[in-house]
Design an enzyme around this catalytic site. Structure first.
Site, PDB file in Angstrom:
ATOM      1  N   SER A  89      36.418 -55.609 131.829  1.00 22.31           N
ATOM      2  CA  SER A  89      36.319 -55.604 130.369  1.00 22.31           C
ATOM      3  C   SER A  89      35.425 -56.722 129.829  1.00 22.31           C
ATOM      4  O   SER A  89      34.270 -56.809 130.176  1.00 22.31           O
ATOM      5  CB  SER A  89      37.725 -55.671 129.782  1.00 22.31           C
ATOM      6  OG  SER A  89      37.682 -55.490 128.408  1.00 22.31           O
ATOM      7  N   HIS A  90      36.011 -57.625 129.063  1.00 21.76           N
ATOM      8  CA  HIS A  90      35.261 -58.678 128.382  1.00 21.76           C
ATOM      9  C   HIS A  90      35.181 -59.953 129.206  1.00 21.76           C
ATOM     10  O   HIS A  90      34.627 -60.945 128.748  1.00 21.76           O
ATOM     11  CB  HIS A  90      35.947 -58.966 127.055  1.00 21.76           C
ATOM     12  CG  HIS A  90      37.414 -59.222 127.266  1.00 21.76           C
ATOM     13  ND1 HIS A  90      38.287 -58.209 127.574  1.00 21.76           N
ATOM     14  CD2 HIS A  90      38.120 -60.356 127.281  1.00 21.76           C
ATOM     15  CE1 HIS A  90      39.495 -58.718 127.754  1.00 21.76           C
ATOM     16  NE2 HIS A  90      39.421 -60.025 127.589  1.00 21.76           N
ATOM     17  N   ASP A 107      32.196 -54.746 123.897  1.00 17.24           N
ATOM     18  CA  ASP A 107      32.418 -55.665 125.022  1.00 17.24           C
ATOM     19  C   ASP A 107      31.840 -55.134 126.332  1.00 17.24           C
ATOM     20  O   ASP A 107      31.121 -54.130 126.342  1.00 17.24           O
ATOM     21  CB  ASP A 107      33.916 -55.960 125.176  1.00 17.24           C
ATOM     22  CG  ASP A 107      34.671 -54.754 125.713  1.00 17.24           C
ATOM     23  OD1 ASP A 107      34.274 -53.627 125.389  1.00 17.24           O
ATOM     24  OD2 ASP A 107      35.647 -54.942 126.473  1.00 17.24           O
ATOM     25  N   ASP A 117      32.813 -53.346 128.849  1.00 11.65           N
ATOM     26  CA  ASP A 117      32.978 -51.942 129.245  1.00 11.65           C
ATOM     27  C   ASP A 117      33.002 -50.985 128.058  1.00 11.65           C
ATOM     28  O   ASP A 117      33.292 -49.794 128.230  1.00 11.65           O
ATOM     29  CB  ASP A 117      34.237 -51.771 130.098  1.00 11.65           C
ATOM     30  CG  ASP A 117      35.502 -52.128 129.334  1.00 11.65           C
ATOM     31  OD1 ASP A 117      35.435 -52.999 128.442  1.00 11.65           O
ATOM     32  OD2 ASP A 117      36.554 -51.538 129.614  1.00 11.65           O
ATOM     33  N   ASP A 119      34.926 -50.753 125.253  1.00  7.05           N
ATOM     34  CA  ASP A 119      36.099 -50.261 124.536  1.00  7.05           C
ATOM     35  C   ASP A 119      36.490 -51.136 123.345  1.00  7.05           C
ATOM     36  O   ASP A 119      37.273 -50.715 122.502  1.00  7.05           O
ATOM     37  CB  ASP A 119      37.288 -50.018 125.486  1.00  7.05           C
ATOM     38  CG  ASP A 119      37.687 -51.261 126.264  1.00  7.05           C
ATOM     39  OD1 ASP A 119      37.046 -52.312 126.091  1.00  7.05           O
ATOM     40  OD2 ASP A 119      38.640 -51.159 127.064  1.00  7.05           O
ATOM     41  N   ARG A 120      35.934 -52.339 123.256  1.00  6.61           N
ATOM     42  CA  ARG A 120      36.287 -53.193 122.115  1.00  6.61           C
ATOM     43  C   ARG A 120      35.236 -53.112 121.017  1.00  6.61           C
ATOM     44  O   ARG A 120      34.092 -52.719 121.265  1.00  6.61           O
ATOM     45  CB  ARG A 120      36.384 -54.651 122.557  1.00  6.61           C
ATOM     46  CG  ARG A 120      37.516 -54.890 123.496  1.00  6.61           C
ATOM     47  CD  ARG A 120      37.698 -56.371 123.763  1.00  6.61           C
ATOM     48  NE  ARG A 120      38.915 -56.537 124.547  1.00  6.61           N
ATOM     49  CZ  ARG A 120      39.636 -57.632 124.599  1.00  6.61           C
ATOM     50  NH1 ARG A 120      39.257 -58.701 123.935  1.00  6.61           N
ATOM     51  NH2 ARG A 120      40.732 -57.693 125.329  1.00  6.61           N
ATOM     52  N   GLU A 129      45.134 -56.020 117.853  1.00  8.70           N
ATOM     53  CA  GLU A 129      44.465 -57.159 117.216  1.00  8.70           C
ATOM     54  C   GLU A 129      43.312 -57.683 118.070  1.00  8.70           C
ATOM     55  O   GLU A 129      42.459 -58.396 117.581  1.00  8.70           O
ATOM     56  CB  GLU A 129      45.475 -58.278 116.933  1.00  8.70           C
ATOM     57  CG  GLU A 129      46.352 -58.719 118.107  1.00  8.70           C
ATOM     58  CD  GLU A 129      45.615 -59.331 119.260  1.00  8.70           C
ATOM     59  OE1 GLU A 129      44.710 -60.148 119.002  1.00  8.70           O
ATOM     60  OE2 GLU A 129      45.934 -58.991 120.426  1.00  8.70           O
ATOM     61  N   LYS A 164      40.747 -47.274 124.023  1.00  5.03           N
ATOM     62  CA  LYS A 164      40.127 -47.740 122.806  1.00  5.03           C
ATOM     63  C   LYS A 164      38.625 -47.510 122.933  1.00  5.03           C
ATOM     64  O   LYS A 164      38.108 -47.363 124.036  1.00  5.03           O
ATOM     65  CB  LYS A 164      40.470 -49.195 122.528  1.00  5.03           C
ATOM     66  CG  LYS A 164      40.195 -50.152 123.663  1.00  5.03           C
ATOM     67  CD  LYS A 164      40.807 -51.494 123.315  1.00  5.03           C
ATOM     68  CE  LYS A 164      40.522 -52.526 124.385  1.00  5.03           C
ATOM     69  NZ  LYS A 164      41.693 -52.825 125.214  1.00  5.03           N
TER      70      LYS A 164
END
Ligand code: G1P
Ligand code: ZN
Length: 538
Positions: free
Chosen positions: A112-113, A276, A278, A280-281, A363, A375
């Site tokens: 991810s991030h 991000d 991948d 999703d954010r 959040e 997401k």
């Protein structure tokens, strides 16, 4: 030729909030990735001859593990693998491919991030046939297999050429290499009013999208520049790099500082967004205004009927427990339920599958809907563009109008990163022991350790965060991160509700100053961790 390789268990292969995440150097140990992938397969039933989707965010070691996973999928009996070109797929695009092709599941390679590169992080997670992260029952089964594994199956075979779109065979398994963007972009066109957005761009709307040198660059360029008609150069840091250019691909005020500074100063474009590692954010900023992810969820929920894919309305809203209560107020006004789940997207899957919720948010810069089971960063960006185009207002006008109608939930998250693990555990235990005596002090009305009963499958998940709940929706919440790879990260979430519009323009940290002080003293953060200040404030 199928080979059975003898191996021994590794400690610590328990999937966290989102799959197994470790340092690249940990994953590079011989058999480490193989053990985990075989443990995934060992936890699944009846997949022989079925389809698996594989792809990752392109971080360092992605290439190698894609090939390992392909060989192991073939040796374990999958009939077909759909894999992104060059081994790339954003997490939401992978989720969509699983659903669209009615695949058995998918393996997503991502941390991810988290930072990438040889000294950065790597991760592997499994998504089920609904396109969503494996539920806890399954991740626990995987973990159990990692503790007893004695061998894994692979194929003696050269690497599959993933440079070009096309078909290959690997043993008796088919491999289809697909463009990572095409199907995802087509899905977005069914959800949003691209003509309306195009018209708003023609009449002058400007934006910058920061791909953070991660997976969403190509998606952003294709959709925002080539399809919607934003100027070339709207997407910045648009080329995916294995080390993300040495940055944290985490779209927040700290790591997307350049973008935020330019949009927030009022001299930059009208709208700014980032995604991000991948994809999703999402981060949303408008001229002079930062939209907290919690507010973004509430505003999207209140306005998403303006997008064609949601014009029939929504079934319900879901948010993770630490996410602010702003969405609850929207749900209440709409006569809908707002579900409160533990942190992590996997808890939304059942609600989405059962059509209890249409839109979900966290959040931590996560927003998404029932279109996939992850997401989805670009989905949130396009939803905002659709809302901006339909309402013909600025981001700031929309946010202020929302607060005037529903009140404002002042919200911040303070992260204390890489704290000593024993100190962090001790702090959480200390809080847990204090719970009964805290009620009645500092206007605390209720103090507990959050537990969730899944309304669909009846499962109970405990120990999901210490909550201090005060009058009028004010809260302080403590939990330890389940995605970190070094020491412990203590997250403290602080919130207060303000209904009076004349008090809606305070600076967030000052508006929450009393609660921030309380959050530190009740948990004795400095005394127990040696940290007087958080490392990251979002
Ligand atoms: C963090 C976020 C959480 C999110 C997860 C995966 O997990 O807080 O909301 O679902 O990353 O993106 P944490 O490190 O807090 O366990
Ligand atoms: Zn992510």
């Amino acid at each position: 030729m199928i080979e059975t390789i003898a191996t021994k268990p590794f400690d610590g292969q328990r999937p966290g909030t989102s799959g197994l995440r470790k340092k690249v150097t940990v994953f590079q140990q011989p058999h480490y990735a193989e053990n985990f992938i075989q443990s995934i397969f060992n936890s699944l039933e009846s997949f022989v001859g079925k389809t698996l989707v594989i792809g990752g965010d392109g971080r360092f070691y992605n290439k190698e593990v894609v090939q390992i996973a392909l060989r192991m999928a073939a040796a374990n009996g999958f009939g077909k693998v759909i894999v992104g070109q060059n081994g790339l797929l954003s997490t939401p695009a992978a989720s969509h491919l699983i659903r669209k092709n009615q695949a058995f599941g998918g393996i997503i390679l991502s941390a991810s991030h988290n930072p990438g590169g040889p000294d950065g992080d790597f991760g592997i997670k499994y998504n089920a046939s609904n396109g969503g992260p494996a539920p806890e029952k399954l991740t626990e089964a995987m973990f159990a297999h990692t503790q007893t594994i004695a061998s894994y199956k692979t194929l003696r075979h050269a690497d599959v050429n993933l440079d070009k779109i096309g078909h290959h065979t690997l043993g008796s398994m088919q491999v289809e290499v697909v463009d990572p963007v095409t199907d995802y972009a087509a899905l977005m066109q069914t959800l949003f009013d691209f003509d309306l957005i195009r018209a708003r761009i023609k009449s002058g709307l400007t934006m910058k999208f920061d791909g953070m040198s991660a997976i969403t660059g190509p998606y952003g360029k294709h959709i925002l520049e080539d399809t919607l008609g934003f100027a070339q150069g709207t997407v910045i840091n648009g080329t995916p790099l294995p080390d993300f250019g040495g940055h944290h691909p985490d779209p927040n005020l700290v790591h997307a500082k350049e973008l935020c500074d330019s949009v927030l100063s009022g001299n930059g474009p009208d709208f700014g967004a980032a995604s991000d590692g991948d994809g999703d954010r999402n981060l949303i900023v408008g001229k002079g205004i930062y939209v907290t992810p919690s507010d973004s969820l509430a505003i999207i929920a209140a306005n998403m009927h303006l997008a064609p894919g949601y014009k029939a309305g929504i079934a319900g809203i879901a948010r993770s427990m630490p996410t602010s209560g702003a969405a609850d107020r929207v749900a209440a006004k709409m006569g809908l339920k707002c579900y409160e789940t533990p942190t992590g997207w996997k808890f939304f899957g059942n609600l989405l599958d059962a059509n209890k919720a249409t839109v979900c948010g966290e959040e931590s810069f996560g927003t998404g809907s029932n279109h996939v089971r992850e997401k989805d960063g670009l989905w949130a960006v396009l939803m905002w563009l659709n809302i901006l185009a339909a309402r013909k207002q600025s981001v700031a006008d929309i946010v202020h109008a929302h607060w005037a109608e529903y009140g404002r939930n002042y919200y911040t998250r303070h992260d204390y990163e890489e704290v000593d693990l024993a100190a962090a555990t001790n702090l959480m235990n200390g809080l847990r022991n204090q719970l009964p005596s805290l009620v009645g002090q500092h206007s605390i009305e209720k103090a507990d350790d959050f537990a969730y009963d899944d309304p669909i499958d009846g499962s109970r998940t405990t120990g999901q965060g210490i909550r201090l709940l005060m009058a009028n929706g004010a809260r302080v919440i403590y939990r330890l991160s389940g995605t970190g790879t070094a020491g412990a990260t203590l997250r403290v979430y602080i919130e207060k509700y303000e209904s009076d519009p004349s008090k809606h323009n305070q600076e967030t940290q000052s508006a929450l100053a009393n609660l921030i002080t309380l959050s530190r003293s009740v948990a004795q953060i400095e005394k127990l961790t040696g940290r007087a200040q958080p490392t990251v404030i979002t």
